[in-house]
Design an enzyme around this catalytic site. Structure first.
Site, short mmCIF file in Angstrom:
data_model
loop_
_atom_site.label_atom_id
_atom_site.label_comp_id
_atom_site.label_asym_id
_atom_site.label_seq_id
_atom_site.Cartn_x
_atom_site.Cartn_y
_atom_site.Cartn_z
N ASP A 1 61.44 37.81 -15.25
CA ASP A 1 60.46 38.78 -14.77
C ASP A 1 61.19 39.44 -13.61
O ASP A 1 61.34 38.84 -12.54
CB ASP A 1 59.19 38.08 -14.28
CG ASP A 1 58.16 39.10 -13.87
OD1 ASP A 1 58.55 40.10 -13.22
OD2 ASP A 1 56.98 38.93 -14.19
N HIS A 2 61.68 40.65 -13.83
CA HIS A 2 62.62 41.19 -12.83
C HIS A 2 61.96 41.40 -11.47
O HIS A 2 62.64 41.51 -10.46
CB HIS A 2 63.30 42.46 -13.35
CG HIS A 2 62.48 43.71 -13.29
ND1 HIS A 2 61.56 44.04 -14.24
CD2 HIS A 2 62.43 44.71 -12.39
CE1 HIS A 2 60.99 45.20 -13.93
NE2 HIS A 2 61.51 45.62 -12.80
N HIS B 1 54.54 41.14 -14.19
CA HIS B 1 54.83 41.49 -12.80
C HIS B 1 53.62 41.33 -11.87
O HIS B 1 53.72 40.81 -10.77
CB HIS B 1 55.33 42.93 -12.71
CG HIS B 1 56.41 43.26 -13.70
ND1 HIS B 1 57.37 42.36 -14.07
CD2 HIS B 1 56.69 44.40 -14.38
CE1 HIS B 1 58.20 42.94 -14.94
NE2 HIS B 1 57.80 44.17 -15.15
C1 BG6 Z 1 59.09 46.98 -16.88
C2 BG6 Z 1 58.10 47.65 -17.76
O1 BG6 Z 1 59.05 45.60 -17.03
O2 BG6 Z 1 58.80 47.32 -15.53
C3 BG6 Z 1 58.10 49.15 -17.55
O3 BG6 Z 1 58.40 47.35 -19.12
C4 BG6 Z 1 57.87 49.47 -16.10
O4 BG6 Z 1 57.13 49.79 -18.35
C5 BG6 Z 1 58.86 48.70 -15.25
O5 BG6 Z 1 58.03 50.86 -15.91
C6 BG6 Z 1 58.58 48.88 -13.79
O6 BG6 Z 1 59.64 48.31 -13.09
P1 BG6 Z 1 60.06 48.84 -11.67
O7 BG6 Z 1 61.13 47.91 -11.24
O8 BG6 Z 1 60.49 50.26 -11.85
O9 BG6 Z 1 58.81 48.76 -10.85
#
Ligand code: BG6
Length: 501
Positions: free
Chosen positions: A182-183, A245
């Site tokens: 989960d980045h 997230h």
């Molecule tokens: C991803 C989703 O996990 O996270 C995307 O699949 C989303 O749809 C993105 O735009 C948002 O990531 P960040 O790091 O730009 O907030």
């Protein structure tokens, strides 16, 4: 921090968007910062026929022209030597034989000892199959070394599919070798939630229902679905953002202090939050969920298509690109405190933040102060600006006690400038160094799907004809009515004009 152990890092899905946007740039940065050991090799596995040279050329081009980053040529030359592109069909057994051959060619002296990281940056339907093939080819069980798998999201599409996938892969891989990504857990300010909460003695005593009025988690994006239409239409915002997230942010905000900073201690506490999150049971219909889908409008000064006109989206799609909801956590700390979530694509502004509104507990001792003392509020700004905002009340100059709000604004990115590592750099380092704290454990995932399932059960809840908000706007009006019914407002609505925030 550095990567301490040598290994071969294999990326399945080497020509995909994630690899060129995040993985190769993160590995290149780690290389440029001397954080990779000498014997750290990268095998990029893709199903397109191309030479090593043209693959690396494309990656470089993308980093320079799309990501607009300057590349240090000397670093790139040395980085290139670590990477080999392999056109391999990962559906076929021969592919895995070729892969093992590639490993021997890259590391003839076996300096990496058999240490292998497999990164699955492929569509979710291939997760199980790739792990099965790795297992059958005995590529996961070399006793004298380690083999781990990093798996991108989404892990399943609902509770049942996630459970089945987990059942299947856990027969081949023990939990401690599975690193579910989960980045958001690699984002600097998400990690900072723990430091803020537990590294400051002023917060913990008031971090509860006695002092906190409500918590808001806002994830507002300006981007639409872009070229990911086919994926997104099966997923929608609930599965794409909320299940992963947003619930991670909520768990970190709401958890009890962990016994230590060890991965299991932290994840144990997050699990307890997810166990206590209130499920939707249909008893409060029409009140707590608002759904939406964007229509055409304007973003960054230009016209933009509606969701149903995007590439790969059926013209009658009912998939949601927006959700606002109210939930609660049924434990002593959070009794009666609403947690509001607001998330959408193609909104007017990019901002991810967590907002803590404190109750007004001031003693009524200042004559005429009524209406001037504002709620204290703490805002953890995750992105694009990273920082912390805290509002207090203070006396204005002059006679008497005239109050005015004073905004204390800490800009994390200004203070540390470019030193804030990208999420994927931390995730790669964490997984190779066997630190699981930045990854999702199975029980967390299972409980998050349980919550999503309860939202699915209310499928018609908060829905009206789509599209119900235009691109570049603040989202469906019902989301504002929902919180107003509780006598509250979204932080971004209240403070929308305050440029300092
Ligand atoms: C991803 C989703 O996990 O996270 C995307 O699949 C989303 O749809 C993105 O735009 C948002 O990531 P960040 O790091 O730009 O907030």
């Amino acid at each position: 921090m550095k990567i301490s152990e040598s290994c071969i890092f294999t990326i399945f899905g080497a020509t995909g968007d994630l690899t060129k946007r995040k993985l190769i740039p993160a590995l290149f940065t780690l290389h440029g910062q001397n954080r990779l050991p000498e014997d750290f090799f990268i095998v990029a596995v893709g199903r397109r026929d191309k030479s090593n040279e043209s693959y690396m050329g494309e990656m470089k081009n993308f980093i320079e022209n799309e990501l607009k980053k300057t590349i240090n040529e000397r670093d790139w030359e040395t980085f290139r030597k670590r990477v080999v592109y392999k056109n391999i069909d990962f559906n076929k057994d021969e592919g895995y034989e070729e892969l093992q051959k590639a490993y021997s060619e890259m590391d003839p002296g076996r300096k990496t000892k058999g240490n292998r990281m497999y990164y699955l940056a492929v569509a979710p339907e291939f997760f199980e199959m790739i792990i099965k093939k790795l297992y059958e080819h005995r590529m996961l069980d070399n006793k004298d070394s380690w083999q781990r798998v990093m798996i991108e999201k989404p892990f399943g599409s609902d509770l049942e599919t996630a459970w089945r996938l987990n059942q299947s892969i856990s027969k081949m891989l023990p939990e401690d070798k599975i690193f579910r990504i989960d980045h958001y857990l690699g984002k600097e300010m998400i990690q900072n939630i723990l430091s803020l909460r537990f590294g400051n003695s002023i917060f913990e005593p008031i971090w509860n229902e006695k002092y906190i009025d409500n918590v808001q988690i806002v994830s507002s994006e300006t981007l639409g679905v872009g070229s990911r239409g086919r994926y997104y239409d099966k997923t929608g915002i609930v599965r794409d953002m909320l299940q992963s997230h947003i619930l991670q942010m909520l768990s970190l905000i709401a958890m009890e202090p962990p016994a230590s900073l060890g991965p299991e201690a932290i994840r144990d506490e997050k699990v307890k939050v997810l166990k206590n999150i209130r499920l939707y049971d249909g008893s409060d219909p029409g009140k707590n969920i608002v759904r939406g889908q964007y229509g055409e409008g304007f973003t960054e000064g230009a016209g933009a298509p509606g969701y149903r006109q995007e590439e790969g989206i059926p013209p009658d799609s009912e998939t949601e690109t927006f959700i606002a909801l109210k939930t609660r956590i049924d434990n002593r700390r959070w009794r009666g405190v609403p947690f509001y979530i607001f998330a959408g694509k193609r909104l007017h502004k990019k901002a991810t933040c967590v907002i803590i509104y404190f109750k007004d507990k001031t003693v009524p001792m200042f004559p005429g102060s009524a209406g001037h003392i504002q709620q204290n509020v703490l805002v953890i700004r995750i992105q694009p600006e990273e920082g912390v905002f805290f509002r207090i009340n203070a006396k204005k100059p002059g006679d008497g006690f005239n109050f005015g709000p004073v905004d204390m604004n800490y800009c994390h990115s200004c203070l540390y400038e470019d030193n804030s590592p990208e999420a994927y750099e931390k995730l790669i380092m964490g997984a190779v160094n066997n630190d699981a704290s930045l990854f999702t454990r199975w029980d967390e995932l299972e409980l998050s799907w349980r919550f999503i399932e309860s939202i699915d059960r209310m499928a018609s809840e908060g829905r009206r004809d789509y599209p119900n908000y235009a691109t570049g706007t603040k989202g469906p009006t019902e989301a504002y009515e929902m919180i107003e019914r509780d006598g509250r407002a979204w932080w971004h609505e209240k403070e929308g004009k305050n440029e300092n925030i």
